[in-house]
Design a protein around this motif. Structure first.
Motif, short mmCIF file in Angstrom:
data_model
loop_
_atom_site.label_atom_id
_atom_site.label_comp_id
_atom_site.label_asym_id
_atom_site.label_seq_id
_atom_site.Cartn_x
_atom_site.Cartn_y
_atom_site.Cartn_z
N GLU A 37 0.83 -1.19 0.00
CA GLU A 37 0.00 0.00 0.00
C GLU A 37 0.87 1.25 0.00
O GLU A 37 1.99 1.23 0.49
CB GLU A 37 -0.89 0.03 1.25
CG GLU A 37 -1.83 -1.15 1.36
CD GLU A 37 -2.58 -1.17 2.68
OE1 GLU A 37 -3.78 -1.42 2.66
OE2 GLU A 37 -1.93 -0.93 3.73
N THR A 59 0.27 5.60 0.88
CA THR A 59 -0.66 6.54 1.49
C THR A 59 -1.08 7.60 0.49
O THR A 59 -0.24 8.28 -0.10
CB THR A 59 -0.03 7.18 2.74
OG1 THR A 59 0.30 6.13 3.66
CG2 THR A 59 -0.97 8.16 3.40
N GLU A 97 -4.91 8.01 3.70
CA GLU A 97 -5.09 6.62 4.09
C GLU A 97 -4.33 5.72 3.12
O GLU A 97 -4.23 6.04 1.93
CB GLU A 97 -6.58 6.24 4.06
CG GLU A 97 -7.41 6.95 5.10
CD GLU A 97 -7.07 6.53 6.51
OE1 GLU A 97 -6.80 5.33 6.74
OE2 GLU A 97 -7.07 7.40 7.41
N PRO A 98 -3.83 4.59 3.58
CA PRO A 98 -3.13 3.66 2.68
C PRO A 98 -4.10 3.06 1.65
O PRO A 98 -5.24 2.72 1.99
CB PRO A 98 -2.61 2.57 3.60
CG PRO A 98 -2.66 3.15 4.97
CD PRO A 98 -3.76 4.15 4.98
N GLN A 140 2.74 3.02 4.93
CA GLN A 140 1.78 3.16 6.02
C GLN A 140 2.48 3.77 7.23
O GLN A 140 3.55 3.32 7.63
CB GLN A 140 1.18 1.80 6.39
CG GLN A 140 0.10 1.90 7.43
CD GLN A 140 -0.56 0.57 7.70
OE1 GLN A 140 -0.44 -0.38 6.93
NE2 GLN A 140 -1.26 0.47 8.81
N ILE A 188 2.91 1.54 11.19
CA ILE A 188 2.49 0.16 10.97
C ILE A 188 2.68 -0.64 12.26
O ILE A 188 1.99 -1.60 12.53
CB ILE A 188 3.22 -0.48 9.78
CG1 ILE A 188 2.49 -1.74 9.36
CG2 ILE A 188 4.68 -0.71 10.05
CD1 ILE A 188 2.50 -2.02 7.91
N ASP A 196 7.36 3.13 10.48
CA ASP A 196 6.65 3.37 9.23
C ASP A 196 7.05 2.33 8.19
O ASP A 196 8.19 1.86 8.19
CB ASP A 196 6.99 4.76 8.66
CG ASP A 196 6.50 5.89 9.54
OD1 ASP A 196 5.58 5.68 10.36
OD2 ASP A 196 7.06 7.00 9.43
#
Length: 156
Positions: A41, A43, A49-50, A125, A128, A133
């Motif tokens: 993913e 952001t 948001e991811p 993210q 996480i 991160d």
């Protein structure tokens, strides 16, 4: 004679302990991560948001012993220009050195390419794990690398 035996015993124990510690550090705690177990993913600039991106040929490793032992390699057909307009760039990306046997990931090369502007870093993210991160670096040809690094919570 007794001193020689004691000395040899101590050397044997020290060499054995060193070999065990090396094995534990480099091999024992890493597990391969299957592509089906990871969602790559980035952001979004809009939603913060991811969002899942296309990630092909994923290879990865992780360890339950530390949140910063995650490393991965994959390819994506998404262009850098589209990615920079859509996803959050990551400042101060510093790929962490992985074990030598995980050959698809070379932190020194990735770091040099990030500094040269060849690869672009993105926030995968935020947090996480607490203070960690997920960072993704993507090259113009679609090669991409992913890792975890400490964020500002643990900055010096």
């Amino acid at each position: 004679m007794t001193g020689r035996i004691v000395g040899l015993g101590i050397m044997f124990i020290a060499l054995t302990a060193g070999a065990v510690l090396y094995y534990l550090q480099v091999y024992a705690f890493y597990d391969e991560v299957a592509a089906k177990d990871v969602t790559v993913e980035l952001t979004s600039v809009v939603t913060n948001e991811p969002e899942e991106i296309i990630a092909d040929d994923f290879e990865g490793i992780d360890s339950g012993s530390s949140p910063i032992r995650f490393r991965g390699c994959f390819t994506t057909p998404m262009s850098q220009s589209m990615l920079t307009e859509t996803y959050v760039a990551y400042e101060h990306a510093e790929p962490l050195i992985g074990p030598g046997w995980f050959s698809c990931y070379n932190a020194k090369t990735i770091g040099a390419d990030l500094e040269a502007g060849i690869a672009l870093p993105f926030l995968g993210q935020k947090n996480i794990s607490d203070g960690v991160d997920r960072v993704v670096a993507i090259y113009p040809d679609g090669r991409a690398y992913i890792w975890h690094q400490l964020n500002e919570k643990f900055a010096e």
